[in-house]
Design an enzyme around this catalytic site. Structure first.
Site, mmCIF file in Angstrom:
data_model
loop_
_atom_site.group_PDB
_atom_site.id
_atom_site.type_symbol
_atom_site.label_atom_id
_atom_site.label_comp_id
_atom_site.label_asym_id
_atom_site.label_seq_id
_atom_site.Cartn_x
_atom_site.Cartn_y
_atom_site.Cartn_z
ATOM 1 N N ARG A 1 0.863 -1.173 0.000
ATOM 2 C CA ARG A 1 0.000 0.000 0.000
ATOM 3 C C ARG A 1 0.904 1.229 0.000
ATOM 4 O O ARG A 1 2.015 1.197 0.532
ATOM 5 C CB ARG A 1 -0.900 0.021 1.238
ATOM 6 C CG ARG A 1 -1.811 -1.198 1.383
ATOM 7 C CD ARG A 1 -2.580 -1.135 2.705
ATOM 8 N NE ARG A 1 -3.484 -2.271 2.863
ATOM 9 C CZ ARG A 1 -3.161 -3.412 3.465
ATOM 10 N NH1 ARG A 1 -1.944 -3.562 3.978
ATOM 11 N NH2 ARG A 1 -4.032 -4.398 3.572
ATOM 12 N N HIS B 1 -2.092 2.433 -5.936
ATOM 13 C CA HIS B 1 -2.843 1.248 -5.511
ATOM 14 C C HIS B 1 -3.116 0.303 -6.678
ATOM 15 O O HIS B 1 -3.246 -0.908 -6.479
ATOM 16 C CB HIS B 1 -4.156 1.657 -4.848
ATOM 17 C CG HIS B 1 -4.679 0.619 -3.899
ATOM 18 N ND1 HIS B 1 -4.052 0.322 -2.704
ATOM 19 C CD2 HIS B 1 -5.754 -0.211 -3.968
ATOM 20 C CE1 HIS B 1 -4.724 -0.638 -2.082
ATOM 21 N NE2 HIS B 1 -5.751 -0.979 -2.824
ATOM 22 N N HIS C 1 -3.893 -9.009 3.937
ATOM 23 C CA HIS C 1 -5.348 -9.008 4.093
ATOM 24 C C HIS C 1 -5.741 -9.790 5.340
ATOM 25 O O HIS C 1 -5.216 -10.878 5.583
ATOM 26 C CB HIS C 1 -6.023 -9.642 2.872
ATOM 27 C CG HIS C 1 -6.042 -8.754 1.671
ATOM 28 N ND1 HIS C 1 -6.254 -9.220 0.400
ATOM 29 C CD2 HIS C 1 -5.886 -7.405 1.549
ATOM 30 C CE1 HIS C 1 -6.216 -8.211 -0.454
ATOM 31 N NE2 HIS C 1 -5.998 -7.109 0.220
#
Length: 308
Positions: A150, A240, A266
């Site tokens: 990110r 992104h 995640h």
């Protein structure tokens, strides 16, 4: 008080904050919210207060409903942006103000459309990165793709996070306050070494213009937009979208979803599984049932009539 609560958001932390803002900030700190989440929530409550010109603790359910309609119909914010505003207001009213009504009932979350991101091909990624002319910008955007980071994680990297012995990158306090390791590509290591030899940064791998601070996300975004214009790619490119490309390219190369989940950081496997809908090699490798139907026999042309 409402104006003061709103106006202090952009001021530095050493300045005096209102008691209400201080209390909300402390409520988030004791729950170990990330700094980005704290700033985002404070900003959303600030915008809410500014909209009505009142302190947010003087506003009630009907004001919240009016504000939601304003965000959706007048500001025309995307569902993701409205989600952030609602999450901040839910926390403020339920935790900081301890309201006896249930914020979740008053603040329903809008349904998010299941849109698929537009994915760059490997050739498009290579072409785009070749258009990033600044050495530091090229290094950080390449890191976003090569390590699947990110942008908030990439700007926070330190030189000590690059472990060339184990060939891993340490991502400290990523989303959800969780550390993780990702692979360090030999090609990326070479690019980072070439970049590091020039400024030899010590505190931050990618220092910003302000002394002692890392490069800002806005600065990286502007560099990305400049390179996109130069590349003349028809597809949109953001930091992104490089992370999206990382995940899809790994999946198309045969990596399993669980491994990609760990690399992306995640929390839920279901989030990573969305990339299965994007990996086109899986789609192209599956035959249409139309191919299983027998080919119809060719129809002979109509016979010419005999007149004699």
């Amino acid at each position: 008080m409402g104006r003061l609560f709103g106006s202090l958001f952009h001021q530095t932390e050493e300045l005096v904050m209102t008691p209400l803002r201080q209390r909300m900030s402390e409520d988030m700190q004791v729950r170990n919210f990330s700094l980005n989440t704290q700033l985002s929530y404070l900003r959303q409550v600030s915008l809410f207060a500014r909209h009505f010109g009142k302190a947010p603790d003087l506003l009630g359910r009907e004001d919240i409903r009016t504000y939601q309609v304003y965000l959706a119909n007048e500001k025309k914010l995307a569902p993701n942006s409205i989600h952030i505003a609602i999450a901040a207001l839910r926390f403020f009213f339920s935790v900081t103000l301890e309201r006896d009504w249930v914020p979740a009932e008053v603040l329903p979350l809008p349904k998010k459309p299941q849109k698929l991101p537009i994915i760059l091909s490997p050739d498009e990624v290579q072409h785009f990165l070749g258009c990033v002319l600044d050495l530091k910008h090229h290094a950080i955007l390449t890191t976003c793709y090569a390590a699947g980071l990110r942008i908030s994680e990439a700007v926070q990297l330190k030189p000590t996070d690059i472990d060339s012995q184990r060939m891993v990158v340490r991502v400290e306090q990523g989303k959800g306050q969780k550390d993780r390791y990702v692979m360090l590509s030999p090609k990326l290591l070479e690019i980072l070494r070439d970049y590091w030899r020039m400024p030899r940064p010590k505190e931050w791998l990618f220092p910003g213009d302000r002394a002692g601070h890392p490069i800002t996300r806005d600065a990286v975004g502007q560099a990305c937009a400049k390179a996109h214009d130069l590349s003349r790619l028809s597809k949109p490119v953001t930091p992104h979208s490089l992370r999206h490309a990382f995940a899809v390219h790994l999946l198309e190369a045969g990596a399993d979803v669980r491994t990609i989940q760990l690399l992306l950081g995640h929390r839920s496997l279901a989030t990573t599984a969305h990339y299965l809908r994007i990996a086109t090699n899986k789609v192209c490798a599956t035959s249409s049932p139309f191919e299983l139907l027998p080919r119809p026999a060719p129809t002979p042309p109509p016979a010419k009539p005999e007149y004699f």
